[in-house]
Design a protein around this motif. Structure first.
Motif, mmCIF file in Angstrom:
data_model
loop_
_atom_site.group_PDB
_atom_site.id
_atom_site.type_symbol
_atom_site.label_atom_id
_atom_site.label_comp_id
_atom_site.label_asym_id
_atom_site.label_seq_id
_atom_site.Cartn_x
_atom_site.Cartn_y
_atom_site.Cartn_z
ATOM 1 N N ASN A 2 -20.100 -6.352 11.207
ATOM 2 C CA ASN A 2 -19.854 -6.096 11.854
ATOM 3 C C ASN A 2 -18.288 -6.311 12.401
ATOM 4 O OD1 ASN A 2 -17.786 -8.928 12.171
ATOM 5 N ND2 ASN A 2 -20.253 -10.347 12.219
ATOM 6 N N ALA A 3 -17.463 -6.889 13.590
ATOM 7 C CA ALA A 3 -16.250 -6.082 14.191
ATOM 8 C C ALA A 3 -15.032 -7.502 13.337
ATOM 9 C CB ALA A 3 -15.722 -6.463 15.720
ATOM 10 N N ASP A 4 -15.939 -8.079 13.672
ATOM 11 C CA ASP A 4 -14.841 -9.465 12.722
ATOM 12 C C ASP A 4 -14.859 -9.057 11.072
ATOM 13 O OD1 ASP A 4 -14.713 -10.435 15.202
ATOM 14 O OD2 ASP A 4 -16.502 -12.309 15.122
ATOM 15 N N GLU A 5 -15.807 -8.261 10.937
ATOM 16 C CA GLU A 5 -15.713 -8.086 8.751
ATOM 17 C C GLU A 5 -14.735 -7.199 8.480
ATOM 18 O OE1 GLU A 5 -19.715 -9.488 7.578
ATOM 19 O OE2 GLU A 5 -19.838 -8.536 8.895
ATOM 20 N N LYS A 52 -24.038 3.818 14.384
ATOM 21 C CA LYS A 52 -24.988 3.713 15.416
ATOM 22 C C LYS A 52 -25.227 2.408 15.352
ATOM 23 C CE LYS A 52 -28.961 2.756 12.523
ATOM 24 N NZ LYS A 52 -30.592 3.076 12.355
ATOM 25 N N LEU A 53 -25.027 1.269 16.928
ATOM 26 C CA LEU A 53 -24.615 -0.383 17.332
ATOM 27 C C LEU A 53 -26.229 -1.184 16.734
ATOM 28 C CD1 LEU A 53 -23.748 -2.756 18.303
ATOM 29 C CD2 LEU A 53 -24.804 -1.783 20.403
ATOM 30 N N VAL A 54 -26.177 -2.232 15.859
ATOM 31 C CA VAL A 54 -27.497 -2.577 15.116
ATOM 32 C C VAL A 54 -27.066 -4.001 15.668
ATOM 33 C CG1 VAL A 54 -28.000 -1.245 14.237
ATOM 34 C CG2 VAL A 54 -26.915 -2.668 13.501
ATOM 35 N N HIS A 55 -28.600 -4.922 16.052
ATOM 36 C CA HIS A 55 -28.499 -6.345 16.204
ATOM 37 C C HIS A 55 -29.578 -6.925 15.327
ATOM 38 C CE1 HIS A 55 -27.114 -4.343 20.689
ATOM 39 N NE2 HIS A 55 -26.289 -6.181 19.935
ATOM 40 N N ARG A 66 -26.178 -13.367 17.382
ATOM 41 C CA ARG A 66 -25.595 -12.037 19.155
ATOM 42 C C ARG A 66 -24.859 -11.262 19.131
ATOM 43 N NH1 ARG A 66 -25.678 -16.825 23.906
ATOM 44 N NH2 ARG A 66 -23.425 -15.392 24.229
ATOM 45 N N ARG A 67 -23.987 -10.823 17.476
ATOM 46 C CA ARG A 67 -22.476 -9.916 17.945
ATOM 47 C C ARG A 67 -23.386 -8.685 17.346
ATOM 48 N NH1 ARG A 67 -20.184 -12.824 13.458
ATOM 49 N NH2 ARG A 67 -21.565 -13.564 12.358
ATOM 50 N N ASP A 68 -22.284 -7.826 18.206
ATOM 51 C CA ASP A 68 -23.088 -5.840 17.903
ATOM 52 C C ASP A 68 -22.501 -6.152 16.284
ATOM 53 O OD1 ASP A 68 -23.447 -5.963 19.895
ATOM 54 O OD2 ASP A 68 -21.599 -5.028 20.334
ATOM 55 N N TYR A 69 -23.385 -5.314 15.735
ATOM 56 C CA TYR A 69 -22.904 -4.361 14.224
ATOM 57 C C TYR A 69 -23.829 -3.392 13.889
ATOM 58 C CZ TYR A 69 -23.692 -9.644 12.327
ATOM 59 O OH TYR A 69 -23.475 -10.940 11.828
ATOM 60 N N TYR A 70 -22.235 -2.934 13.381
ATOM 61 C CA TYR A 70 -22.414 -1.650 13.250
ATOM 62 C C TYR A 70 -22.704 -1.183 11.513
ATOM 63 C CZ TYR A 70 -19.627 -2.556 17.783
ATOM 64 O OH TYR A 70 -19.934 -2.261 18.231
#
Length: 189
Positions: free
Chosen positions: A42-45, A71-74, A79-83
């Motif tokens: 995720n963006a925080d990581e 690509k975006l994954v959940h 609830r965060r966006d992961y990539y």
């Protein structure tokens, strides 16, 4: 997430290479980290690991999404966006070729087609158009070849690549067969 020295070297190198490939250092490093992570991040990581600002990570992710390189994954329960990047290196290569073609080659071909349709006003324009025609034909031939290669399986492409210059011998043999009407040359055994 703490990077090992090996992973850190890879990420830093990709940042430097990214700037040579037309993307900024940040985008290159984000991509490299996502590629080697082995799991969606995720963006925080990304912010924590790369020590980039949240806005730089957001902009970098948007660019990578536009290039279709991430690509975006959940994840269930989060609830965060992961990539993540595509897992297959051949898929990555195919996407890169398609995006480069769409962004760089197609606009060039369009410009060349338009320039070749104009009437040459003088000898200077005729020379320029002839040079443009040569460039157009080369790009068309190359993109046609790339289209053919992209339809092949990765295993076939690998085999073709491993042949390298040996392909020339196959082509020379085919030319000899054409010259002899399909009959083998009795002097060549």
């Amino acid at each position: 997430m703490k990077l090992s020295p090996l992973a850190e070297r890879f990420v830093l190198h990709f940042g430097e290479m990214g700037s040579r490939w037309g993307v900024n250092r940040t985008v290159g490093q984000i991509y490299a980290l996502l590629y080697i992570a082995g799991r969606p991040l995720n963006a925080d990581e990304l912010v924590e690991t790369l020590e980039f600002s949240r806005s730089n990570v957001g902009i970098g992710i948007k660019e990578l999404l536009a290039w279709r390189l991430v690509k975006l994954v959940h994840l269930p329960g989060d609830r965060r966006d992961y990539y993540e990047t595509p897992k297959d290196v051949w898929e990555i290569f195919r996407v890169l070729i398609e995006e480069r073609r769409r962004r760089e080659i197609e606009p060039t071909l369009s410009l060349l087609r338009e320039a070749l349709m104009e009437e040459a006003n003088d000898e200077e324009d005729r020379i320029a158009q002839e040079r443009m025609r040569q460039m157009y034909e080369l790009i068309e031939l190359t993109t046609g070849w790339l289209d053919d290669v992209q339809r092949l399986s990765p295993e076939t492409v690998i085999g073709l690549m491993r042949l390298g210059a040996k392909v020339q011998k196959v082509l020379e043999f085919a030319d000899r067969l054409k010259l002899t009407g399909g009959q083998r040359d009795p002097d060549k055994r």
